[in-house]
Write a protein that holds these residues in place. Structure first.
Motif, PDB file in Angstrom:
ATOM      1  N   GLU A 246       3.234  -1.830  -2.232  1.00 18.69           N
ATOM      2  CA  GLU A 246       3.233  -1.743  -0.559  1.00 18.69           C
ATOM      3  C   GLU A 246       2.549  -0.255  -0.136  1.00 18.69           C
ATOM      4  OE1 GLU A 246       6.917  -4.620   0.527  1.00 18.69           O
ATOM      5  OE2 GLU A 246       7.471  -2.235   0.350  1.00 18.69           O
ATOM      6  N   GLU A 247       2.914   0.603  -0.935  1.00 20.68           N
ATOM      7  CA  GLU A 247       2.096   1.950  -0.722  1.00 20.68           C
ATOM      8  C   GLU A 247       0.776   2.072  -1.338  1.00 20.68           C
ATOM      9  OE1 GLU A 247       1.530   5.975   0.026  1.00 20.68           O
ATOM     10  OE2 GLU A 247       3.114   4.684   0.571  1.00 20.68           O
ATOM     11  N   THR A 248       0.446   1.371  -2.170  1.00 22.42           N
ATOM     12  CA  THR A 248      -1.129   1.049  -2.459  1.00 22.42           C
ATOM     13  C   THR A 248      -1.791   0.202  -1.416  1.00 22.42           C
ATOM     14  OG1 THR A 248      -0.598   1.163  -4.806  1.00 22.42           O
ATOM     15  CG2 THR A 248      -2.630   0.575  -4.308  1.00 22.42           C
ATOM     16  N   ILE A 249      -1.260  -0.723  -0.857  1.00 21.40           N
ATOM     17  CA  ILE A 249      -1.656  -1.477   0.318  1.00 21.40           C
ATOM     18  C   ILE A 249      -1.756  -0.461   1.451  1.00 21.40           C
ATOM     19  CG2 ILE A 249      -1.386  -3.260   1.775  1.00 21.40           C
ATOM     20  CD1 ILE A 249      -0.124  -4.759  -0.597  1.00 21.40           C
ATOM     21  N   ARG A 250      -0.879   0.113   1.902  1.00 16.74           N
ATOM     22  CA  ARG A 250      -0.896   0.820   2.823  1.00 16.74           C
ATOM     23  C   ARG A 250      -2.120   1.988   2.825  1.00 16.74           C
ATOM     24  NH1 ARG A 250      -0.157   5.862   4.644  1.00 16.74           N
ATOM     25  NH2 ARG A 250       0.425   6.462   2.429  1.00 16.74           N
ATOM     26  N   GLN A 251      -2.187   2.655   1.606  1.00 15.91           N
ATOM     27  CA  GLN A 251      -3.194   3.566   1.698  1.00 15.91           C
ATOM     28  C   GLN A 251      -4.551   2.806   1.636  1.00 15.91           C
ATOM     29  OE1 GLN A 251      -2.601   5.009  -2.369  1.00 15.91           O
ATOM     30  NE2 GLN A 251      -1.137   6.922  -1.567  1.00 15.91           N
ATOM     31  N   MET A 252      -4.998   1.613   1.217  1.00 12.61           N
ATOM     32  CA  MET A 252      -5.980   0.971   1.128  1.00 12.61           C
ATOM     33  C   MET A 252      -6.393   0.385   2.689  1.00 12.61           C
ATOM     34  SD  MET A 252      -6.254  -1.333  -2.283  1.00 12.61           S
ATOM     35  CE  MET A 252      -7.961  -1.767  -1.995  1.00 12.61           C
ATOM     36  N   ASN A 253      -5.345   0.141   3.320  1.00 12.12           N
ATOM     37  CA  ASN A 253      -5.610  -0.345   4.895  1.00 12.12           C
ATOM     38  C   ASN A 253      -6.044   0.919   5.714  1.00 12.12           C
ATOM     39  OD1 ASN A 253      -2.362  -2.526   5.116  1.00 12.12           O
ATOM     40  ND2 ASN A 253      -4.424  -2.738   3.890  1.00 12.12           N
ATOM     41  N   SER A 254      -5.418   2.073   5.393  1.00 14.15           N
ATOM     42  CA  SER A 254      -6.138   3.225   6.026  1.00 14.15           C
ATOM     43  C   SER A 254      -7.608   3.467   5.822  1.00 14.15           C
ATOM     44  CB  SER A 254      -5.306   4.417   5.657  1.00 14.15           C
ATOM     45  OG  SER A 254      -5.439   4.762   4.304  1.00 14.15           O
ATOM     46  N   CYS A 255      -8.282   2.931   4.726  1.00 10.66           N
ATOM     47  CA  CYS A 255      -9.532   3.156   4.211  1.00 10.66           C
ATOM     48  C   CYS A 255     -10.356   1.824   4.969  1.00 10.66           C
ATOM     49  CB  CYS A 255      -9.729   3.186   2.965  1.00 10.66           C
ATOM     50  SG  CYS A 255      -8.952   4.519   2.070  1.00 10.66           S
ATOM     51  N   GLY A 256      -9.861   0.904   5.528  1.00  6.66           N
ATOM     52  CA  GLY A 256     -10.673  -0.186   5.880  1.00  6.66           C
ATOM     53  C   GLY A 256     -10.351  -1.430   5.378  1.00  6.66           C
TER      54      GLY A 256
END
Length: 316
Positions: A246-256
């Motif tokens: 979930e944390e990795t997904i959040r970071q990737m979402n912030s990148c687009g």
């Protein structure tokens, strides 16, 4: 028919993937990446046999290329041996993806498409529809024209391949397995169920490519009315990795990056699994699917390679 030995088939596959002439030394290096440790001399032996069969031919001192007969043989030989080849190719691209979502830097895997110049604007319109509908794996794409793989008088399009996600997860210590490619039914903006699923490890062709070529999507309808059938992949991770995922997904979402559609032990009409989480994500091939639905003839190489993430973000 070629001898039923995987080394021969693997050499043919490599020559098909790399369109330029290739010598024994480079073939030996690429074969070792696939688990076949062969000396340059051994590769020369195999090439000599393939030459006599008419499957390969020398191009001066540059190396070998496939003949038309060799290309046909590569496509048709040993179907059972080719099962799992697609996922193996994607897993190599995932391994080579070095993207760090916290820093927004590193390499991602990409798909490469091209169309005649006069159709480029129509493709841009089709791609933009996918972005507006929110059913692409990433919210941008790159237009290119300076690439030796793009034919003269053609425009190229580079989209991020969703296997990049697997590379990121692996580098975060999250075991991930690409399980299925499927057609996801969406009604009034709400994903409902999978119409069809194909396991990546039991097929000789990319499942989503098959759905596109069979005209089994309605992405353009989804873009217009929020109801239709789009392409999505299903990945599995251990339940214990949920918080890190979930944390990795959040970071990737912030990148687009745009995922997941959903995540859980039991999603849509998939069987429940108490030990593994299913992650459903829209595929980057929705860009291509929507273009095909608009009757635009587009050629695409799925998993064409790896490239710096910043290159995708460069202004078109």
């Amino acid at each position: 028919m070629i001898r039923t030995e995987r080394k021969y088939v693997e050499i043919l596959r490599i020559l098909k993937e790399h369109r330029d002439p290739m010598g024994a030394k480079r073939l030996s290096e690429l074969m070792s990446e696939r688990g076949f440790v062969l000396s340059d001399r051994a590769v020369q032996y195999y090439l000599s046999y393939l030459d006599t069969m008419g499957f390969t031919e020398k191009v001066g001192n540059q190396g070998r290329i496939l003949t038309p007969l060799g290309l046909e043989e590569t496509d048709n030989a040993l179907v059972e041996d080719r099962i799992g080849f697609i996922i193996s190719k994607l897993e190599r691209l995932a391994y080579r993806s070095t993207f760090d979502p916290a820093a927004g830097t590193g390499d991602v895997a990409y798909n490469l498409s091209f169309v005649p110049d006069e159709l480029a604007e129509k493709v841009i319109t089709a791609f933009d529809e996918v972005i507006q509908a929110g059913c692409g794996f990433f919210n941008s794409y790159r237009i290119i024209d300076q690439d030796p793989r793009i034919p003269h008088n053609h425009t190229g399009f580079m989209t991020i391949c969703s296997i990049s996600m697997d590379g990121v997860f692996q580098r975060q210590g999250i075991p991930v397995r690409m399980a299925y490619g499927g057609r996801l039914e969406i009604e009034n903006g709400v994903p409902r169920e999978f119409r069809d699923l194909i396991a990546y490890r039991g097929t000789t062709i990319d499942p989503l490519e098959l759905f596109i070529s069979a005209h089994l999507t309605s992405i353009s309808s989804f873009a217009r009315s929020k109801s239709g059938i789009a392409l999505a992949n299903v990945r599995e991770i251990p339940c214990a990795a949920r918080s890190r995922a979930e944390e990795t997904i959040r970071q990737m979402n912030s990148c687009g990056f745009i995922f997941p559609v959903t995540m859980g032990n039991q999603v849509f009409n998939l069987p429940q699994n108490p030990y593994r989480l299913s992650i459903v994500a829209f595929s980057g091939l929705n860009y291509i699917g929507n273009t095909v639905e608009h009757d635009i003839p587009i050629k695409t190489e799925i998993g064409a390679g790896n490239i710096r993430f910043s290159k995708i973000l460069d202004k078109n």
